[in-house]
Design a protein around this motif. Sequence first.
Motif, PDB file in Angstrom:
ATOM      1  N   MET A 284       1.147  -1.639  -0.118  1.00  0.00           N
ATOM      2  CA  MET A 284      -0.046  -0.006   0.052  1.00  0.00           C
ATOM      3  C   MET A 284       0.626   1.248  -0.280  1.00  0.00           C
ATOM      4  O   MET A 284       0.399   2.508  -0.673  1.00  0.00           O
ATOM      5  N   LYS A 285       2.269   1.151   0.120  1.00  0.00           N
ATOM      6  CA  LYS A 285       3.156   2.527   0.492  1.00  0.00           C
ATOM      7  C   LYS A 285       3.447   3.265  -0.934  1.00  0.00           C
ATOM      8  O   LYS A 285       3.470   4.176  -0.743  1.00  0.00           O
ATOM      9  N   LYS A 286       3.078   1.383  -1.784  1.00  0.00           N
ATOM     10  CA  LYS A 286       3.373   2.904  -3.313  1.00  0.00           C
ATOM     11  C   LYS A 286       2.138   3.429  -3.711  1.00  0.00           C
ATOM     12  O   LYS A 286       2.598   3.757  -4.531  1.00  0.00           O
ATOM     13  N   GLY A 287       1.001   2.992  -3.055  1.00  0.00           N
ATOM     14  CA  GLY A 287      -0.084   4.119  -3.179  1.00  0.00           C
ATOM     15  C   GLY A 287      -1.085   2.712  -4.364  1.00  0.00           C
ATOM     16  O   GLY A 287      -0.908   1.158  -4.039  1.00  0.00           O
ATOM     17  N   MET A 288      -2.340   3.831  -4.478  1.00  0.00           N
ATOM     18  CA  MET A 288      -4.116   3.053  -4.322  1.00  0.00           C
ATOM     19  C   MET A 288      -3.364   2.404  -6.083  1.00  0.00           C
ATOM     20  O   MET A 288      -2.806   2.662  -6.851  1.00  0.00           O
ATOM     21  N   ILE A 289      -4.484   0.933  -6.483  1.00  0.00           N
ATOM     22  CA  ILE A 289      -4.253   1.487  -7.511  1.00  0.00           C
ATOM     23  C   ILE A 289      -5.763   1.820  -8.026  1.00  0.00           C
ATOM     24  O   ILE A 289      -6.868   0.866  -7.608  1.00  0.00           O
TER      25      ILE A 289
END
Length: 329
Positions: A284-289
């Motif tokens: 989730m740290k990479k951002g939302m999908i």
Amino acid sequence: MRSVAQVFFFLLLVTFISSCSYQDNKVDLVVHNAVIYTVDGAFSTVEAMAIDSGKIVALGPEREILNKYQGEVMANLGGNPIYPGFIDSHTHFVEHGLYEDQVDLSGTRSWSECIERIKDFAAQSPALWIEGHSWDQNDWDDQEFPDNKELNKLFPERPIILDRVDKHASLANKKALQLALINGPQRVIGGEIIIDDEGIPTGLLIDKAANKVKDVIPMPNEEMLSRAILKAQEECFSFGLTTVDEAGLDTTVIRLFQRLYNSGELKIRIYAMLNATDAGLEFMKKGMILEDRLTVRSIKLYGDGALGSRGAAMKNDYHDKHGHKGVLL
């Protein structure tokens, strides 16, 4: 005379424009002779619609749509209804697909009936592990929780685990407990191993206690998971479900979803919640999908168990279990 000529010219022009627009729009699909529920503010219905590239481009009366659109496929619904796709707001989509390789205990009226289904399933299943789902002691005449004594006699060498309908309790036989190194009373944070008066596990595992057994079951490989996902999709579509909210997945399954979308095999829309694991939090740290058919922007957290399995945390004791108030997860 002049006004007559003007009227004639005007009518000729209207006819020409109309003939130019008649079925001038090519689309993938035209559905007509239907009762289409638009779910607008007035909950109105229409008779026909045009669809192109997976999108509804027009809705309206039959003659209007047929005059304006020519579909590569023309579908006459014979007056049948069409509804917008249904949404299941809390499901275990992937697990449902895996049910094909498990014994179905839903609708049973007794523990004895469960035993008969397990015996029939075991006779035709080549797998070492026997997994089952959806038993509910509240549907039985004797509403006591079952124990594993009969399973131990029938299957001394085949591990068995059977999930209750709410997935907050499971019943495991002695072989499965041995593989999970459960041989007596143990403290489990967020769960409970039920024991009898002699301190021997009955096989009933509440909430996170069941994970000790499930963690030793061989994981399905990617081929098995792909087959399960597509099987679940097929069943969802058969009931009109076009979107599912998947409550708790590992990151490996999310990546598999993306591969299946890219290959064109997966079409159902999925709102997926990640499990609250270290991998899930890092993911989730990479951002939302936020893709066309896949949304991942939440994590599933648990507060307590469920009432039916006596795991829900209560202020007072359960009426049928003195001293027990459930568990916090």
